[in-house]
Every structure is written in C-alpha cells, then in structure tokens.
Motif scaffolding. Structure first.
Motif, PDB file in Angstrom:
ATOM      1  N   TRP A  44       0.876  -1.175   0.000  1.00 38.91           N
ATOM      2  CA  TRP A  44       0.000   0.000   0.000  1.00 38.91           C
ATOM      3  C   TRP A  44       0.907   1.216   0.000  1.00 38.91           C
ATOM      4  O   TRP A  44       2.049   1.160   0.423  1.00 38.91           O
ATOM      5  N   ASP A  45       0.384   2.339  -0.457  1.00 42.96           N
ATOM      6  CA  ASP A  45       1.119   3.603  -0.379  1.00 42.96           C
ATOM      7  C   ASP A  45       0.552   4.436   0.759  1.00 42.96           C
ATOM      8  O   ASP A  45      -0.660   4.434   1.008  1.00 42.96           O
ATOM      9  N   ALA A  46       1.427   5.148   1.419  1.00 38.65           N
ATOM     10  CA  ALA A  46       1.011   6.001   2.529  1.00 38.65           C
ATOM     11  C   ALA A  46       0.196   7.167   1.997  1.00 38.65           C
ATOM     12  O   ALA A  46       0.559   7.793   1.003  1.00 38.65           O
ATOM     13  N   ALA A  47      -0.925   7.450   2.652  1.00 41.36           N
ATOM     14  CA  ALA A  47      -1.764   8.593   2.272  1.00 41.36           C
ATOM     15  C   ALA A  47      -1.123   9.892   2.739  1.00 41.36           C
ATOM     16  O   ALA A  47      -1.295  10.937   2.121  1.00 41.36           O
ATOM     17  N   GLU A  48      -0.383   9.816   3.843  1.00 42.76           N
ATOM     18  CA  GLU A  48       0.311  10.984   4.386  1.00 42.76           C
ATOM     19  C   GLU A  48       1.733  10.579   4.738  1.00 42.76           C
ATOM     20  O   GLU A  48       2.007   9.415   5.010  1.00 42.76           O
ATOM     21  N   GLY A  49       2.620  11.552   4.739  1.00 45.52           N
ATOM     22  CA  GLY A  49       3.993  11.287   5.144  1.00 45.52           C
ATOM     23  C   GLY A  49       4.758  10.465   4.131  1.00 45.52           C
ATOM     24  O   GLY A  49       4.347  10.332   2.973  1.00 45.52           O
ATOM     25  N   VAL A  91       7.475   6.876   3.614  1.00 44.06           N
ATOM     26  CA  VAL A  91       8.117   5.664   4.087  1.00 44.06           C
ATOM     27  C   VAL A  91       9.454   5.617   3.359  1.00 44.06           C
ATOM     28  O   VAL A  91       9.491   5.599   2.128  1.00 44.06           O
ATOM     29  N   LEU A  92      10.535   5.615   4.137  1.00 45.79           N
ATOM     30  CA  LEU A  92      11.868   5.697   3.563  1.00 45.79           C
ATOM     31  C   LEU A  92      12.657   4.422   3.816  1.00 45.79           C
ATOM     32  O   LEU A  92      12.601   3.858   4.904  1.00 45.79           O
ATOM     33  N   VAL A 114       9.956   5.035  -0.656  1.00 42.89           N
ATOM     34  CA  VAL A 114       9.676   3.787  -1.373  1.00 42.89           C
ATOM     35  C   VAL A 114       8.895   4.026  -2.656  1.00 42.89           C
ATOM     36  O   VAL A 114       8.971   3.220  -3.587  1.00 42.89           O
ATOM     37  N   LYS A 115       8.169   5.135  -2.742  1.00 38.15           N
ATOM     38  CA  LYS A 115       7.437   5.454  -3.975  1.00 38.15           C
ATOM     39  C   LYS A 115       8.394   5.757  -5.127  1.00 38.15           C
ATOM     40  O   LYS A 115       8.006   5.685  -6.288  1.00 38.15           O
ATOM     41  N   ASN A 116       9.644   6.080  -4.807  1.00 37.05           N
ATOM     42  CA  ASN A 116      10.640   6.402  -5.828  1.00 37.05           C
ATOM     43  C   ASN A 116      11.555   5.223  -6.160  1.00 37.05           C
ATOM     44  O   ASN A 116      12.493   5.372  -6.939  1.00 37.05           O
ATOM     45  N   MET A 172      11.163  -5.251  -4.653  1.00 36.43           N
ATOM     46  CA  MET A 172      10.888  -6.669  -4.403  1.00 36.43           C
ATOM     47  C   MET A 172      12.172  -7.494  -4.331  1.00 36.43           C
ATOM     48  O   MET A 172      12.241  -8.474  -3.604  1.00 36.43           O
ATOM     49  N   ASN A 173      13.204  -7.092  -5.068  1.00 31.84           N
ATOM     50  CA  ASN A 173      14.486  -7.789  -5.012  1.00 31.84           C
ATOM     51  C   ASN A 173      15.269  -7.445  -3.744  1.00 31.84           C
ATOM     52  O   ASN A 173      16.169  -8.174  -3.348  1.00 31.84           O
ATOM     53  N   THR A 174      14.914  -6.331  -3.122  1.00 31.96           N
ATOM     54  CA  THR A 174      15.626  -5.837  -1.950  1.00 31.96           C
ATOM     55  C   THR A 174      15.035  -6.357  -0.650  1.00 31.96           C
ATOM     56  O   THR A 174      15.687  -6.358   0.380  1.00 31.96           O
ATOM     57  N   VAL A 175      13.784  -6.798  -0.695  1.00 31.15           N
ATOM     58  CA  VAL A 175      13.066  -7.166   0.521  1.00 31.15           C
ATOM     59  C   VAL A 175      12.624  -8.627   0.467  1.00 31.15           C
ATOM     60  O   VAL A 175      12.092  -9.091  -0.536  1.00 31.15           O
ATOM     61  N   SER A 176      12.852  -9.356   1.568  1.00 33.62           N
ATOM     62  CA  SER A 176      12.288 -10.699   1.754  1.00 33.62           C
ATOM     63  C   SER A 176      11.157 -10.588   2.755  1.00 33.62           C
ATOM     64  O   SER A 176      11.236  -9.796   3.699  1.00 33.62           O
ATOM     65  N   PHE A 177      10.126 -11.397   2.560  1.00 36.80           N
ATOM     66  CA  PHE A 177       8.963 -11.363   3.431  1.00 36.80           C
ATOM     67  C   PHE A 177       8.736 -12.734   4.044  1.00 36.80           C
ATOM     68  O   PHE A 177       8.783 -13.736   3.350  1.00 36.80           O
ATOM     69  N   VAL A 178       8.450 -12.744   5.330  1.00 39.56           N
ATOM     70  CA  VAL A 178       7.992 -13.955   5.997  1.00 39.56           C
ATOM     71  C   VAL A 178       6.804 -13.514   6.847  1.00 39.56           C
ATOM     72  O   VAL A 178       6.973 -12.909   7.903  1.00 39.56           O
ATOM     73  N   PHE A 179       5.609 -13.779   6.338  1.00 32.06           N
ATOM     74  CA  PHE A 179       4.393 -13.350   7.021  1.00 32.06           C
ATOM     75  C   PHE A 179       3.740 -14.517   7.733  1.00 32.06           C
ATOM     76  O   PHE A 179       3.956 -15.681   7.382  1.00 32.06           O
TER      77      PHE A 179
END
Length: 187
Positions: free
Chosen positions: A27-32, A34-35, A41-43, A50-57
């Motif tokens: 999701w994208d932040a509506a305000e502020g 996320v760096l 992260v929008k940039n 996706m190549n920079t982040v691994s997820f384990v949910f």
C-alpha cells in the motif's frame, strides 16, 4: 538503521502489519513518507524493491508445487549447495528428510500437507535463498507449536544476521534480541 533489527510490538489492530505493508509498498502512505535508506519507497521501482526485501508473514502459504520449487521460488542460478544451506539454516532438514520424495515432494492438492510451523520453515528457506538485504517478519511464529517456534526463532536469527530486519511479534520472547523495540498502539 541498516543491519539492525527493529521489533514492533503491541496489541492486535495497533498498526504493526500496516507499517510492514507500507514498507513493502503493498500500500502507499496517504500521508507522510516511508523511507528505505533515505529514499521514499514510492521512488524505488517495484521490481527493485521486491528484489531488496524478503517477506515472511504469519499466513505464509506454499504453492502447489514441489518443496524445491517452493524454496527456489523463481530464483535462478542456485546450486544444490545453496538450497541445502537454506534448508539447514531454516531448520527444515528433518521435514524434508521425513518426506518420501524429499525435495521433489509435491505440496497441496494431491500432495503432502505440512503444518503451519513446517510451512513457515520452508518459507524461511525461501527467504534465506533470496538473500535480500531487508527482511520483513510479520508474526513469523504465530502458527507454530512450541517446538516449531524454537526452531523458527533459530532460523530467524540466522536469516536476519547482518540484514536490516523489521520484526512484528506479539510474544516478547520472539523479539528479545532486537536492537530496538517499538510499541505500536492505536496506529
């Protein structure tokens, strides 16, 4: 900070998972902003992110494919040694050794079903193989019994070593080795 583990703890509904999903740009932040590394992260192009982040949910599921394919998950150029290292580091060896077809065992429909904790360990093997510099862990031990939780925590420690890690947990025992612990309450 780069190479450190930040834990988010707090009550259900407090906003912990939302923070992780914003960091991953689900999701994208509506305000502020996320760096990551000082960059919004929008940039960051989505494929690069996706190549920079691994997820384990907590609700990680395996695809209806072989254990091997679930670990590799599209990563090319892996050797058998790379896969075996990930299996050992994720504490998954006894799972795979206990299956008739080992790494070639099919998961799901007309295949083998694994417990939630066993699935988590295979997902951890996938994250280890990916070797991304940033790791997002959202309640990675949530569905584990005490034995699996201990093994998953060992694997998480190996996975996050030297990486920037954002860990979400309800159980304080899961985050006691974090560099920083933030309590999130009501957003």
């Amino acid at each position: 900070p780069a190479g450190k583990t930040l834990a988010l703890v707090g009550p259900s509904g407090g906003g912990k998972t939302t923070i992780a999903r914003l960091a991953a740009r689900f999701w994208d932040a509506a305000e502020g902003e996320v760096l990551i590394g000082g960059i919004n992260v929008k940039n960051i192009p989505k494929q690069e992110l996706m190549n920079t982040v691994s997820f384990v949910f907590q609700n990680a599921r395996l695809s209806k494919d072989t254990i091997r394919e679930n670990i590799i998950f599209g990563k090319l150029g892996l050797t058998d040694q790379d896969i075996n290292n990930a299996i050992d580091s994720s504490q998954s060896r006894e799972i795979i050794d206990g299956l008739h077809d080992g790494l070639d065992t099919m998961i799901g429909k007309k295949g083998t079903y694994l417990s939630g904790g066993e699935q988590q360990r295979i997902v951890l093997a996938r994250a280890i193989v990916k070797n991304a510099p940033i790791v997002l862990l959202d309640e990675a031990t949530a569905f584990a019994d005490p034995e699996n939780e201990h093994l998953i925590l060992e694997a998480l420690h190996k996975l996050s070593h030297g990486k920037t890690t954002l860990m979400i947990a309800h159980r304080l025992a899961s985050v006691r080795n974090a560099d920083r612990i933030l309590v999130i309450d009501k957003g």
